[in-house]
Design an enzyme around this catalytic site. Structure first.
Site, PDB file in Angstrom:
ATOM      1  N   TYR A  28       0.392   6.169  -0.304  1.00  0.00           N
ATOM      2  CA  TYR A  28      -0.117   5.151   0.620  1.00  0.00           C
ATOM      3  C   TYR A  28       1.027   4.536   1.416  1.00  0.00           C
ATOM      4  CZ  TYR A  28      -3.030   1.302   2.263  1.00  0.00           C
ATOM      5  OH  TYR A  28      -3.710   0.404   3.044  1.00  0.00           O
ATOM      6  N   ALA A  59      -3.730   4.835  -5.892  1.00  0.00           N
ATOM      7  CA  ALA A  59      -3.324   4.682  -7.289  1.00  0.00           C
ATOM      8  C   ALA A  59      -4.498   4.824  -8.253  1.00  0.00           C
ATOM      9  CB  ALA A  59      -2.637   3.330  -7.489  1.00  0.00           C
ATOM     10  N   VAL A  84       1.623  -0.310  -5.415  1.00  0.00           N
ATOM     11  CA  VAL A  84       0.591  -1.287  -5.094  1.00  0.00           C
ATOM     12  C   VAL A  84       1.311  -2.598  -4.772  1.00  0.00           C
ATOM     13  CG1 VAL A  84      -1.530  -2.401  -5.860  1.00  0.00           C
ATOM     14  CG2 VAL A  84      -0.918  -0.150  -6.768  1.00  0.00           C
ATOM     15  N   HIS A  91      -8.188  -7.319  -5.011  1.00  0.00           N
ATOM     16  CA  HIS A  91      -8.134  -5.859  -5.119  1.00  0.00           C
ATOM     17  C   HIS A  91      -6.839  -5.415  -5.800  1.00  0.00           C
ATOM     18  CE1 HIS A  91      -9.184  -1.762  -4.181  1.00  0.00           C
ATOM     19  NE2 HIS A  91      -8.048  -1.585  -3.534  1.00  0.00           N
TER      20      HIS A  91
END
Length: 182
Positions: A28, A59, A84, A91
């Site tokens: 990402y 993830a 992340v 989230h």
């Protein structure tokens, strides 16, 4: 402050037989993922092992991909990589907790997994943790997987059949009672 601490690092394990790992990455944040991958590849190759690489969307998909690979392929271990970064919603907690939980559950089933999914507050923290010349968390995740593989080989087969399956050595005829249980 974490930057001034020193940490003990286990010596790199040695293997008598070939070792093959699967690196599963969620790219990402591509630049961060690339650094994590570079660190993981370098550690795996330094141990004389080989690797394959697959990408997944995020993830949350990393544990699923490892589970699929374990059922359908022949890897000795897995390196989970991704990043992340905390945002403005909850989230972040869901992704961090569920990806970690998924990897832990797979590990408790006997898979040798190094978790290199970064969970950070901001991009700067991620960059430092991913950089092979800095904290090298990709290399650390690969080292963790290699150490688990070495433990599994030291102790024998890491997987033992559960329940009744084709691998069971106990058969009704072996009981000496004609299979009646009496």
């Amino acid at each position: 402050m974490a930057g001034t601490e020193t940490h003990y690092i286990l010596p790199r394990p040695e293997f008598d037989a070939p070792v093959k790992l699967l690196i599963v990455v969620a790219p990402y944040y591509k630049d961060i993922a690339d650094d994590l991958i570079a660190g993981a590849k370098a550690e795996i190759e330094a141990a004389g092992a080989t690797w394959d690489l697959v990408e997944v969307p995020g993830a949350l998909e990393v544990p699923s991909a490892i589970g699929i690979a374990d059922r359908l392929s022949n890897f000795d271990g897995y390196v989970a990589l991704g990043c992340v970064i905390r945002g403005e919603t909850t989230h972040y907690e869901t992704v961090c907790n569920d990806s970690s939980r998924g990897l832990t559950l797979l590990g408790l089933q006997g898979l040798c997994i190094g978790n290199g999914i970064l969970t950070v507050e901001n991009r700067e923290q991620a960059v430092v943790r991913a950089d092979p010349a800095e904290q090298n968390k990709g290399g650390g995740a690969a080292a963790a997987a290699l150490h688990l593989i070495a433990l599994g080989r030291k102790w024998g087969n890491t997987r033992k059949p559960v329940g009744f399956g084709s691998g069971d050595t106990y058969k009704l005829a072996d009981r000496g009672d004609g299979g009646t249980g009496a």
